[in-house]
Structures are given as structure tokens and as C-alpha cells.
Design an enzyme around this catalytic site. Structure first.
Site: not given
Ligand code: NAD
Length: 476
Positions: A246-248, A317, A324, A326, A376, A382, A386
Site C-alpha cells: 500500500r501507500g508509497i 521502503n 511518543k 521521549l 520531529n 523514527y 531515518k
Molecule cells: P504505510 O504504513 O502506508 O506503508 C508501509 C508498508 O510497509 C506497509 O504495507 C507495511 O505492511 C509494510 N511493512 C511494515 N513493516 C514491515 C516489515 N517488517 N516487513 C515488510 N513490510 C513491512 O506507510 P507509507 O506512508 O506508505 O510510508 C512508506 C515509507 O515512506 C516509510 O518508510 C515511511 O517511513 C516513509 N515516509 C512516509 C511519509 C509520509 O508522509 N507518508 C513521509 C516520510 C517518510
């Protein structure tokens, strides 16, 4: 996830109201469409010398009309109403000085600054660019091409080169109507015509870089290749994307597949159904795997080599947040974030690099976050992970150099996903607007930056952290 505010202020009385009250007026960004022109009008190329000439040749090769004489661009952009809005869409069409009389507004300005030697040398090109700003079309691009400053430079040279950084980042904050400003930094000995310099220029001019603003891409070597087919720059490559259910991650999988790659999507078994859907959609294969498992690296390698015969690109990704303050942080929140976001990546990389089974030009692209750069509140765990990703890619870049490989990170800012949709309304609105483009980015925007860094054209770019954040105004 819908940005209703942007819809509201984009038309009719909502637009008038926002203007009267001085509220943010984000515009729909220009994003990549197959077959669309690279830029929305002619490009003014400022600068002289071999670098500028090479850029002109490349631009023309991409069917871009090039204007070399800033004097023929009307300083007022053909309007007297653009003072606060240099790229205002409200302006009538102005002549770009292309000799066509009353032609389109400028699609971009490219500044060849690779020969500046003293701060005084910046005056003529920068002021010429300033005079042309009101002639920019909506969603235009400004790109500087200059040399990276180093401690080996004598002070005046270092000052001139570093000065470009301040100019570009300030200019990007002045642009309006979806226009962006970004820069390319050439290492010593790398020409403006190096494959990765031209690849970065093409990316930064295009709709693929819609949410990249106020950033620099450093081209460290003359490695890299010009793509055979610029519409399919990943043709023939096998890519693995973690967290792709899902997502990114899903957007990354779709974008890499669109660009021609065969994609293996990886996610936890609990997300198996969603993962299978993404795999079907991109005509790739699914690997159900928790990336924190000790054998994750071997499983990825066996799947990619066994099913597709190669592993060319790995996109780290998958990531989690367990926010939380600290003062209230517990070991589970801390350790689980570190385990998924950085420790797993390190272990997988070690397994792959130690296998001796990777081909020439292997690419790693990791998803970091602007939280790892600026910090942040509530995210020490986190941000540690990162920032760790950023440290990891810089170190891994050196390890991959002997096989012509690269490691880079992309640091997203506020991206419209299920994760950010859960942020309370007021906090979300503030986070969304506090960047130069006054809106959140899309998962696609992060995916486009990753696809570029994974391409052959980016072979001379390694150890970079490319922010996809619309130029966040808060923090570093
Ligand atoms: P999301 O939670 O929608 O998707 C993350 C995916 O990673 C999920 O499908 C989840 O099941 C998978 N995942 C989690 N743990 C896992 C594991 N142990 N093994 C395999 N898969 C695993 O998150 P997103 O918003 O799509 O974010 C994707 C990346 O972008 C992440 O690294 C996040 O930190 C980074 N990010 C997101 C944003 C934002 O604004 N959404 C901003 C900065 C960075």
C-alpha cells in the site's frame, strides 16, 4: 486523503476569497504524462562556455526550444500585475523572445554557473534570471548547474560556488504557481554533459519532479548512461520494493513497472491480499516476507534470481512509526522502529553485497524522511532510524562503487497517505501548507524520484539524499 482546501481555492469564489484574505493558494502541480512536452514552453539558457553549449545541445535533443539571449525576454512578463507572483497563471501570454512574437511563456530557466570563480561573477547571470521570472509559465522550472564547493577550493572560488546554494534555496521560495527551483552540483572533473548531469536536468525539468523543490542533486562521477528510450528508462531491470502492499511502496512498484522494470513486491504475510493485488496490477511477483527476519536478504535474492534471473534495483521502503515523546518512550516503541526502519535494511544489504551474486550497476534507494534531517517532536525513535538511513546510504555508496553500483536516499516530507490522513485536522493542515508549494505531495512524487535514482542515467549519482518535500519551510 483528498486535499479539499486546494480544490476550494482553485476556482470561483473560493479563489477570490483566498486571494483577498492572503491565504495559501496551492495550484495543481504538473506531473509526468507520457508523450507530454518536457517543459511548458521555451527554456531560457543563461551562461556561456562549454557547459552551457552542452546543455543547449541536450535541451534541443529533447525537443525543447532554447533562448540564449536574456535581453529578448520581456522583463515584465507581458503583465504589470505579477509583482507578488512571478509565475502567475493570471498573466497574459508573453513573448519568450523566440522570434515568434507573442509566443508562449517560458517553460523554464537553466543557469549554467559552472564557470563562476568569484562571488562577483554571480551578479550578471542571477540578475538576468531575475528579470525573466515574470515570464515564467505556471509549473515552470528553474535549474542551476554549478560546481560543488570543496575545502580544496581557494576561498573566493568556494564562496562563489557555495553562494549558488543560498540563491537557489531563496529563489525557490519566491516562485509561485507550481514553479520549482532546483540545482545540479558537478564534482570537480565532471562536465555538464555527463550522463547523470543531463539525466538530472531532464528529471528536474520534467513533471516527474513536481514535489522536488529547493534541492540539489550532486553528480559525483561521469558514470551513467543515457537511456535508450526515455519513456522506459528501466526496461529490462528487475526491481524489489519492500513495504509495497500500500501507500508509497505500492506507488513505487507502479512507477518502476511503468518505466519498464519487472517488479517484485515485498510485504508482511498479514498484508498478503493487498500485496497480491499490487503484484497483479504491475505484472510482477509477490514475496510475503517480514524484512526483520534474519534470512530476509537471502529470501529476496533467491526470489529475484530464481523467478526473474537478476536483481538490479532494491528499494527499501518498508517503514513504521511508533510516535511518543521521549519522556514517555518505551522499549517496544523504540526497538521495533529501529528494527524495521534501519536494522533490517543493514542486514539485507550485508547479505546481498556479501553474496557476490549482484550484477554491475546494482542500485539501492532507501526511503528516509525529512524527520531524519530536521527532527520531529514525538519522533526520536523514527528520526534516529531515518537519520540512520541517510548515514547508511552514504557509507554503502562507497561499498558499491567497485561494482559501479549506487546507494541513495529519498527523504519525503508531507505525503498524502493513509498514515498522514490519520493526523488530526488542524495539525495536518499546518503540516501540509508549510512548504513552498503549499500542499502535500503524492506517493507518486516519491516514486518518481526513486525511479530516477534507480535508472542508468543516475549512475554518477551516489550517496545523495534527495528531499521530496516541496521545500519544507520548517527545520533544516
Ligand atoms: P504505510 O504504513 O502506508 O506503508 C508501509 C508498508 O510497509 C506497509 O504495507 C507495511 O505492511 C509494510 N511493512 C511494515 N513493516 C514491515 C516489515 N517488517 N516487513 C515488510 N513490510 C513491512 O506507510 P507509507 O506512508 O506508505 O510510508 C512508506 C515509507 O515512506 C516509510 O518508510 C515511511 O517511513 C516513509 N515516509 C512516509 C511519509 C509520509 O508522509 N507518508 C513521509 C516520510 C517518510
Amino acid at each position: 486523503m483528498a486535499d479539499k482546501y486546494t480544490d476550494f481555492v482553485s476556482r470561483g469564489w473560493g479563489r477570490d476569497l483566498a486571494k483577498r484574505l492572503g491565504l495559501p493558494q496551492p495550484v495543481a502541480l504538473r506531473r509526468y504524462e507520457p508523450g507530454a512536452p518536457l517543459v511548458p514552453g521555451p527554456v531560457l539558457l543563461i551562461g556561456a562556455g562549454a557547459g552551457a553549449d552542452a546543455l543547449e545541445t541536450a535541451l534541443k535533443g529533447w525537443d525543447v526550444e532554447v533562448v540564449r539571449d536574456p535581453a529578448v525576454v520581456p522583463a515584465d512578463g507581458g503583465t504589470h500585475d505579477a509583482g507578488a507572483s512571478p509565475a502567475s497563471s493570471a498573466s497574459p501570454a508573453a513573448s519568450a523572445g523566440s522570434g515568434r512574437g507573442g509566443a508562449a511563456k517560458l517553460g523554464g530557466i537553466v543557469l549554467a554557473l559552472d564557470t563562476v570563480a568569484r562571488p562577483e561573477d554571480l551578479s550578471a547571470p542571477i540578475l538576468a534570471a531575475g528579470r525573466a521570472l515574470r515570464s515564467l509559465a505556471p509549473n515552470a522550472r528553474v535549474v542551476t548547474v554549478s560546481r560543488r564547493s570543496s575545502t580544496a577550493d581557494e576561498p573566493a572560488l568556494a564562496a562563489a560556488r557555495a553562494g549558488v546554494d543560498g540563491i537557489l534555496r531563496s529563489l525557490a521560495k519566491e516562485l509561485r504557481s507550481g514553479a520549482t527551483g532546483n540545482g545540479i552540483l558537478l564534482a570537480e572533473g565532471v562536465g555538464a554533459d555527463a550522463p547523470s548531469a543531463l539525466g538530472a536536468l531532464r528529471f528536474l525539468l520534467s513533471g516527474r519532479s513536481a514535489f522536488v523543490d529547493g534541492q540539489f542533486v550532486t553528480v559525483g562521477t561521469a558514470k551513467g548512461e543515457r537511456p535508450g528510450d526515455p519513456e522506459k528508462p528501466l526496461a529490462g531491470k528487475v526491481a524489489v520494493v519492500t513495504g509495497a502492499a500500500r501507500g508509497i511502496g505500492a506507488a513505487i512498484a507502479r512507477t518502476l513497472a511503468r518505466d519498464g522494470a519487472k517488479v517484485v513486491v515485498v510485504d508482511v504475510p498479514a498484508a498478503g491480499d493487498a500485496l497480491a493485488k499490487v503484484a497483479n496490477e504491475v505484472r510482477g511477483t509477490a514475496l510475503q516476507l517480514d524484512i526483520t527476519k534474519p534470512e530476509a536478504g537471502e529470501r529476496i535474492l533467491e526470489h529475484a534470481l530464481g523467478r526473474h534471473g537478476a536483481l538490479d534495483i532494491l528499494v527499501h521502503n518498508a517503514g513504521v512509526t511508533r510516535d511518543k515523546l521521549l519522556a514517555n518512550m518505551d522499549a517496544w516503541r523504540w526497538d521495533s522502529v529501529i528494527a524495521v526502519n534501519i536494522a533490517a535494511q543493514l542486514r539485507i544489504n550485508d547479505a546481498l553485497l556479501g553474496s557476490g551474486r549482484l550484477g554491475e550497476g546494482f542500485r539501492i534507494v532507501s526511503v528516509a524522511s525529512t524527520s531524519g534531517i530536521a527532527g520531529n517532536r514525538g519522533q526520536t525513535n523514527y528520526a534516529a532510524s531515518k537519520a540512520g538511513v541517510i548515514g547508511m546510504v552514504r557509507s554503502t555508496a562507497a561499498r558499491l562503487a567497485p561494482i559501479g553500483g549506487t546507494a541513495n536516499a529519498v527523504a519525503p516530507g508531507f505525503i498524502e497517505t493513509e498514515m498522514t490522513a490519520k493526523i488530526p485536522f488542524a495539525t495536518r493542515e499546518v503540516a501540509r501548507r508549510l512548504n513552498s508549494l503549499q500542499q502535500g505531495g503524492l506517493p507518486l512524487d516519491v516514486a518518481e524520484a526513486i525511479a530516477f535514482l534507480a535508472s542508468d542515467a543516475a549512475g554518477g549519482i551516489s550517496g545523495n539524499v534527495l528531499r521530496v518535500c516541496g521545500q519544507n519551510l520548517v527545520g533544516q
